[in-house]
Design a protein around this motif. Structure first.
Motif, short mmCIF file in Angstrom:
data_model
loop_
_atom_site.label_atom_id
_atom_site.label_comp_id
_atom_site.label_asym_id
_atom_site.label_seq_id
_atom_site.Cartn_x
_atom_site.Cartn_y
_atom_site.Cartn_z
N GLY A 11 0.82 -1.21 0.00
CA GLY A 11 0.00 0.00 0.00
C GLY A 11 0.85 1.26 0.00
O GLY A 11 0.53 2.24 -0.67
N ALA A 12 1.95 1.22 0.74
CA ALA A 12 2.82 2.40 0.84
C ALA A 12 3.43 2.75 -0.52
O ALA A 12 3.34 3.90 -0.98
CB ALA A 12 3.93 2.17 1.86
N GLY A 281 -13.07 5.24 0.36
CA GLY A 281 -12.37 4.83 1.57
C GLY A 281 -11.32 5.87 1.92
O GLY A 281 -11.15 6.87 1.21
N GLY A 282 -10.57 5.61 2.99
CA GLY A 282 -9.62 6.59 3.50
C GLY A 282 -8.51 6.95 2.52
O GLY A 282 -8.11 8.11 2.41
N LEU A 283 -8.01 5.96 1.79
CA LEU A 283 -6.92 6.27 0.86
C LEU A 283 -7.42 7.12 -0.31
O LEU A 283 -6.76 8.07 -0.72
CB LEU A 283 -6.27 4.99 0.33
CG LEU A 283 -5.10 5.32 -0.59
CD1 LEU A 283 -3.82 4.66 -0.14
CD2 LEU A 283 -5.39 5.02 -2.04
N GLU A 284 -8.61 6.81 -0.79
CA GLU A 284 -9.19 7.61 -1.88
C GLU A 284 -9.44 9.04 -1.41
O GLU A 284 -9.17 10.00 -2.13
CB GLU A 284 -10.50 6.96 -2.37
CG GLU A 284 -10.30 5.60 -3.01
CD GLU A 284 -11.54 4.74 -2.91
OE1 GLU A 284 -11.79 4.14 -1.83
OE2 GLU A 284 -12.28 4.66 -3.91
N ALA A 308 -0.78 7.04 3.83
CA ALA A 308 -2.12 6.45 3.89
C ALA A 308 -2.08 4.99 3.44
O ALA A 308 -2.70 4.12 4.07
CB ALA A 308 -3.08 7.25 3.01
N GLY A 309 -1.33 4.69 2.39
CA GLY A 309 -1.24 3.31 1.90
C GLY A 309 -0.64 2.38 2.93
O GLY A 309 -1.04 1.22 3.05
N ASP A 315 -5.31 -3.46 -0.19
CA ASP A 315 -6.70 -3.77 -0.55
C ASP A 315 -7.62 -2.55 -0.54
O ASP A 315 -8.74 -2.62 -1.01
CB ASP A 315 -7.25 -4.87 0.37
CG ASP A 315 -6.47 -6.16 0.20
OD1 ASP A 315 -6.05 -6.45 -0.94
OD2 ASP A 315 -6.25 -6.87 1.21
N SER A 316 -7.12 -1.44 0.00
CA SER A 316 -7.93 -0.22 0.04
C SER A 316 -7.80 0.57 -1.27
O SER A 316 -8.46 1.59 -1.43
CB SER A 316 -7.45 0.66 1.19
OG SER A 316 -6.16 1.19 0.90
#
Ligand code: 8NA
Ligand code: MG
Ligand code: MG
Length: 345
Positions: A11-12, A281-284, A308-309, A315-316
């Motif tokens: 994610g990062a 979601g939070g990342l978006e 955030a990632g 998966d986000s």
């Protein structure tokens, strides 16, 4: 379900590349209405748009050099990393590098160079660059080193290859430390997260060089600490306007005007916010909000996307976003390999 460490690593790096690619659209824009941001983002979901994939810029190009160097050398090797920067620049000079750093990158290509830190020290009349170019590529340091002391130390050295002003390399350390804490789940307690960063930056900014550089730039002492305190104040307010964020924290190409801003974007978007779609979601939310600030949008979204990632995990991140951006598969592969390195005893 708890977010697994490998998912956080992926994610990062993928979040960082997405921020760079998606944020490039508004780089340098003064006013970015949220409508335009949401339009840009919904175009990513439309697979009939056919205008090709969004390309990454210097942010990702240099991040990849850092990751490749750490993976190949299995530690920080300044000569190897410097050579990779120089080679990448000479191969693809059109990725939107800062106007000063290209002089350093040309000098780093010389096989006769004895001290790889010297070209950076000669920048801006010997004062060195305070741009965010060290910070934008700092994420792999947080993925390669387990101890906080190593993350802090090597992210600063890595930045010093192009940014010898303490505002430049301390900004890189702040970004790497934010990712380091986020990987460990520290964003579950946002106040603690920011307090930890403040105490880290107090250590770095009490240094005589940091005090000297701040003074030379007409800044008060402990410039990063004071921005992080402003981040905390903004978190306490019930409503925060975009104008306020820009005037309190900045949205520019200086590390001081963009790293604390990226951290604020992540914290602000931990919860749903007015104006951002409920299905996000939070990342978006974090990437959308970073773009709406205008200014150095690719780099602020790249840094915020990484933090955030690391919190939400791979998966986000919508697949439609991932397939719309250049270099996502490569970033995912680098993240998996850095995870293996991180797990070595
Ligand atoms: P840099 O080291 O060239 O610094 C960026 C700019 O900051 C310089 O060109 C100067 O204008 C200014 N600057 C830095 N230090 C000093 C100083 N001591 N005194 C006076 N001015 C100074 O490059 P960098 O790697 O830090 O730059 C990173 C940014 O450049 C990123 O946002 C990246 O995306 C890129 N960028 C490109 C464009 C573009 O048009 N392609 C626009 C903005 C940013
Ligand atoms: Mg860029
Ligand atoms: Mg930029």
């Amino acid at each position: 379900a708890p977010v697994m460490m490998l998912s956080r690593f992926r994610g990062a790096l993928v979040g960082s590349v997405l921020g760079d690619c998606i944020g490039g659209e508004f780089e340098g824009a003064v006013d970015v209405p949220l409508d335009r941001v949401l339009q840009h983002l919904s175009a990513l979901e439309d697979d009939t748009r056919g205008d090709g994939i969004l390309q990454y810029s210097d942010d990702t190009a240099m991040m990849r050099c850092v990751a490749d160097s750490l993976l190949t050398r299995m530690t920080f090797d300044e000569r190897d990393m410097a050579q990779r920067f120089a080679k990448e620049y000479s191969h693809s000079p059109g990725r939107g590098y800062g106007s000063g750093v290209v002089q350093v990158l040309r000098k780093l290509a010389s096989p006769h160079l004895k001290d790889v830190f010297q070209p950076a020290q000669a920048q801006f009349g010997g004062r060195g660059s305070f741009g965010n170019g060290g910070a934008m590529r700092a994420v792999p340091f947080a993925l390669a080193f387990r101890s906080r002391a190593d993350v802090r130390k090597y992210s600063r050295f890595g930045a010093m290859l192009t940014h010898s002003c303490s505002l430049g390399y301390n900004g890189a350390a702040l970004q790497a430390l934010a990712v380091h804490l986020s990987l460990q789940g520290a964003l579950a307690l946002p106040k603690d997260f920011i307090d930890k960063l403040i105490s880290e930056m107090e250590e770095l900014e009490k240094d005589e060089t940091a005090k000297h550089d701040a003074k030379a730039l007409n800044l008060s002492e402990f410039p990063y600490c004071s921005r992080l305190h402003r981040v905390k104040e903004l978190m306490d307010k019930t409503s925060v306007s975009i104008e306020e964020v820009i005037s309190e924290l900045g949205n520019g190409i200086a590390a001081l005007q963009s790293v604390p801003t990226a951290i604020f974007c992540v914290l602000y978007c931990l919860e749903p916010q007015d104006g951002l779609p409920e299905r996000f979601g939070g990342l978006e939310r974090t990437i959308a909000y970073s773009l709406a600030l205008g200014g150095d949008t690719d780099t602020i979204a790249c840094m915020a996307g990484a933090i955030a990632g690391a919190h939400y995990g791979i998966d986000s991140i919508p697949l439609s976003w991932q397939v719309s951006c250049e270099g996502v598969d490569e970033a995912d592969d680098l993240a998996r390999r850095l995870y293996d390195l991180y797990c070595l005893p």
